[in-house]
Every structure is written in structure tokens, then in C-alpha cells.
Motif scaffolding. Structure first.
Motif, mmCIF file in Angstrom:
data_model
loop_
_atom_site.group_PDB
_atom_site.id
_atom_site.type_symbol
_atom_site.label_atom_id
_atom_site.label_comp_id
_atom_site.label_asym_id
_atom_site.label_seq_id
_atom_site.Cartn_x
_atom_site.Cartn_y
_atom_site.Cartn_z
ATOM 1 N N VAL A 326 -5.142 -3.814 6.005
ATOM 2 C CA VAL A 326 -4.801 -2.684 4.600
ATOM 3 C C VAL A 326 -3.747 -2.582 3.281
ATOM 4 O O VAL A 326 -3.907 -2.019 2.687
ATOM 5 N N LEU A 327 -3.019 -3.944 3.863
ATOM 6 C CA LEU A 327 -1.687 -3.781 2.325
ATOM 7 C C LEU A 327 -2.743 -4.287 1.576
ATOM 8 O O LEU A 327 -2.873 -4.171 0.185
ATOM 9 N N TYR A 328 -3.789 -5.512 2.007
ATOM 10 C CA TYR A 328 -4.608 -6.191 0.702
ATOM 11 C C TYR A 328 -5.566 -5.247 -0.156
ATOM 12 O O TYR A 328 -5.940 -5.673 -1.340
ATOM 13 N N ASP A 329 -6.474 -4.302 1.043
ATOM 14 C CA ASP A 329 -6.960 -3.638 0.550
ATOM 15 C C ASP A 329 -6.889 -2.064 1.501
ATOM 16 O O ASP A 329 -7.277 -1.292 2.348
ATOM 17 N N PRO A 330 -6.248 -1.161 0.413
ATOM 18 C CA PRO A 330 -5.635 -0.362 0.800
ATOM 19 C C PRO A 330 -6.883 1.326 1.329
ATOM 20 O O PRO A 330 -6.247 2.363 2.192
ATOM 21 N N ARG A 331 -7.907 0.866 0.484
ATOM 22 C CA ARG A 331 -9.060 1.912 0.627
ATOM 23 C C ARG A 331 -10.274 1.021 1.785
ATOM 24 O O ARG A 331 -10.906 1.074 1.715
ATOM 25 N N TRP A 332 -9.098 -0.403 2.399
ATOM 26 C CA TRP A 332 -11.066 -0.436 3.764
ATOM 27 C C TRP A 332 -11.383 0.452 4.087
ATOM 28 O O TRP A 332 -12.747 0.157 4.794
ATOM 29 N N PRO A 333 -11.131 1.566 5.068
ATOM 30 C CA PRO A 333 -11.969 2.441 5.685
ATOM 31 C C PRO A 333 -13.038 3.153 4.439
ATOM 32 O O PRO A 333 -13.901 3.337 4.994
ATOM 33 N N TRP A 334 -12.511 3.195 3.774
ATOM 34 C CA TRP A 334 -14.181 4.190 2.231
ATOM 35 C C TRP A 334 -14.941 2.370 2.180
ATOM 36 O O TRP A 334 -16.161 2.825 2.651
ATOM 37 N N HIS A 335 -14.596 1.855 2.338
ATOM 38 C CA HIS A 335 -15.482 -0.034 2.006
ATOM 39 C C HIS A 335 -15.712 0.002 3.189
ATOM 40 O O HIS A 335 -16.790 -0.052 3.287
ATOM 41 N N ALA A 336 -16.043 0.478 4.646
ATOM 42 C CA ALA A 336 -16.362 0.341 5.809
ATOM 43 C C ALA A 336 -17.789 1.613 6.167
ATOM 44 O O ALA A 336 -18.615 1.487 6.513
#
Length: 365
Positions: A326-336
Motif C-alpha cells: 500500500v506504500l507502493y500503491d496507496p489506492r490499492w483498495p480502490w483498484h481491488a
């Protein structure tokens, strides 16, 4: 329906989905006080769509810091600085906020990672570290002092005082750090605990301090604040802490009112050999859940939405935690959520960012 984006409750804390942001040390505090870095760091993670954000390992005493730059919560000054950050984050996010309370023990007094992370001895500007036994983490480290009964009583009081500060600040959840080779883990593992008193030797004795700290914190804070524990499922060293002992600890914590177990691994010994791979720590969470029925959080190289969905849907764990991902992709939950056909919370200022290929991603109620 996606199980990853289904509602879940830890104790009386209701969560919108099963995604947790794990505690991640930032080594950016000023004498224990939160800084503008924490404002930025926690602020943008609080807009990620996860349901719970747990603040980094926060020292309950100055000598419990991993490094001189660690976050702390041991007095009014450190409490006020963290409260300012939390209050600002809450103005723009309804995400549940937790905090991990910690003491580094013999792994304290080190340089920050980007300066090598080496032990700083007292004569080099560091401080005298504490441990269950006078055994250093690495042979080149300055040896810790074996804790006395008075030290142990002070430690328990420090955890309680920090937990009460966390409650006053308004944290929704408290996590005790008994993993990664830090002080409570050092008491748990026979590799680092060579005591001959009531806190050493048998498994029952080695569990004692973690249980006493948990019980003291649980009794001190309000009943609607969940209190959980992060553990290492294994030392990954022969003769060390392992999953059998982790299950015994979980059962004892469960009997004391623990709300969840956050299952990581390693960190106690430089001799560890870890077979790192996707979801490599998930089997520990699964075995603990199967043996105890405890609420479990799995963490460790969980990087893909489909992988996270499978962990929750098959019952390997109740929740998954993200750290480096989530540091690498702070919008991980959106994309999931987009991949799994689910909805996610997001600030109204960003609702217009939905790609044309994704419709109704955000909860707009």
C-alpha cells in the motif's frame, strides 16, 4: 459478492471491509513526537478505502524506541503531537484508526534503516537497552540489561499509560506488538529468554509477561475499544518460537478477552531462514484460526486483489493487512474494488476520477 469487501466486526468496532493497513515504522518523529511527515503519510493512507489504519509501532517509553526517530506516546508532549495529526486526519476520513504500542527491548537504540540500522551503543550516543536476558540480538551489539522485577512492573505501567493516552486521543483500536523480535516477543521465545524466574523457562512462564501486559491494558481501556496482539507465528529458527506455541498463546489471550491476532513472523534472530513468497505467512493465520476460532489478520506479500479475496473467502483469515504494497500503491483498495466488482469509500473530492471502464466505484451515500 466480494468477501474482501464485506462488512466485518472486531469486538464492537464495525468495519466496512476486510482490508487493514498494517503498522509501518516511518522513523520520522522528533523526540517521539509526530511530525508533518506523519500528517502526510497517515493522511493519504486514510483516503485509500481500507477499513482500518493502524499507526506504526509507537514506543511506550523512550528506551523502547527502535531508533531515536521512532514515534512515542510516553508523555503529554508526545500525546499532544499525535492527537493533532489524528484530529486533522479525522476531518477528512471516517476510516477507523488503531495504534500499535511497542517496546523494542534489545533491538532498541539503532540507526534508522537508511543509515544502516546498526546498534548505537551508549558511548556512541545511544542508550542502554533492556531484555529478558543479557543476550544481544547480534554479537556486535552492545549487550542489553536483563530486566529486574521493578523493570517489568514499570513496563506494564508504561503500556497502560500509553493505552490510556491512545484512548484519550480517540483511537478506535489498540494493538500490542509481540512480534518481530521486540521485547514481548523476546520474552516469548526460548532463544532470547533464558530467565530462571516466573518469566522464563516453561512455556507458561514465557507467556506470562505478554498476558500480563495484555490483561492490564484490557482492564484499563474502555470495553468498546478492541485490543489485539501482533505475534510472529515462527522465529524460523530451529528450537525457537513456533506455531504450536503461537496457538497456545492465542488460546491464553482469547481467555483474557483478546479481540484479534495479527499474524506475522520472524525478526527475533539473525539466524532466521524465511522462505519468502506470495502469502508466505498466511498458513500461520490459518492454523491459528482453525485451532482457536480467534479473529485473525493475515499479512505478508499479499499483493494481488484476487489473492486477498481468496484468503478471506476460503477462511484462511478474517482480514488481510497491507504494508509495503500500500506504500507502493496507496489506492490499492480502490483498484481491488474495481477488479472485484465492489464499492469502496473515497473522498467526494476524488469521485470524478473513476475511469470510463469503472462505474459506480465509490460509495456515495
Amino acid at each position: 459478492m466480494s468477501q474482501l469487501f464485506s462488512h466485518y466486526a472486531i469486538g464492537r468496532l464495525n468495519l466496512a471491509n476486510r482490508i487493514v493497513i498494517a503498522p509501518m515504522c516511518q522513523y520520522s518523529a522528533d523526540e517521539g513526537k509526530a511530525t508533518s511527515w506523519h500528517q502526510i503519510h497517515l493522511g493519504h493512507l486514510a483516503l485509500s478505502g481500507a477499513s482500518l489504519l493502524i499507526v506504526e509501532a509507537t514506543a511506550v517509553a523512550p528506551e523502547g524506541r527502535i531508533s531515536p526517530r521512532d514515534l512515542g506516546l510516553w508523555d503529554d508532549e508526545t500525546g499532544q503531537a499525535l492527537a493533532e495529526v489524528v484530529n486533522n486526519v479525522r476531518r477528512h476520513s471516517s476510516m477507523a484508526l488503531g495504534i500499535q504500542l511497542a517496546h523494542a527491548g534489545r533491538k532498541a537504540s539503532t540507526r534508522v534503516p537508511w543509515e544502516g540500522g546498526d546498534n548505537i551503543s551508549p558511548d556512541q550516543g545511544g542508550w542502554q537497552t533492556l531484555a529478558p536476558s543479557a543476550l544481544p540480538f547480534a554479537q556486535t551489539d552492545h549487550p542489553p540489561s536483563a530486566m529486574t522485577d521493578a523493570d517489568i512492573e514499570e513496563l506494564k505501567a508504561d503500556f497502560v499509560a500509553a493505552a490510556l493516552r491512545a484512548q484519550r486521543i480517540g483511537f478506535n483500536l489498540i494493538e500490542l506488538h509481540a512480534a518481530h523480535g521486540y521485547l514481548l516477543h523476546q520474552f516469548l521465545s526460548p532463544l532470547s529468554n533464558r530467565r530462571t524466574d516466573q518469566y522464563g523457562g516453561s512455556l507458561e512462564n514465557r507467556l506470562r509477561l505478554t498476558l500480563e501486559v495484555f490483561q492490564a491494558v484490557r482492564a484499563a481501556v474502555a470495553s468498546d475499544i478492541p485490543v489485539g496482539v501482533r505475534i510472529s507465528g515462527s522465529d524460523w529458527v530451529e528450537g525457537g518460537w513456533d506455531i504450536r506455541q503461537s496457538i497456545a498463546l492465542t488460546k491464553a489471550l482469547q481467555a483474557s478477552g483478546c479481540d484479534y491476532i495479527h499474524v506475522s513472523s520472524g525478526g527475533l534472530s539473525p539466524r532466521q531462514t524465511i522462505p519468502v513468497g506470495p502469502g508466505y505467512q498466511v498458513p500461520f493465520a490459518r492454523q491459528i484460526k482453525e485451532a482457536t476460532g480467534m479473529n485473525t489478520i493475515a499479512v505478508g506479500l499479499i499483493t494481488e486483489p484476487e489473492q486477498a479475496e481468496a484468503i478471506v473467502a476460503t477462511g484462511d483469515a478474517d482480514m488481510i493487512a497491507l504494508a509495503r504494497a500500500v506504500l507502493y500503491d496507496p489506492r490499492w483498495p480502490w483498484h481491488a474494488a474495481a477488479k472485484l466488482g465492489a464499492k469502496v469509500d473515497g473522498p467526494k473530492q476524488y469521485w470524478r476520477c473513476e475511469p470510463h471502464s469503472v462505474k459506480d466505484l465509490f460509495n456515495k451515500e
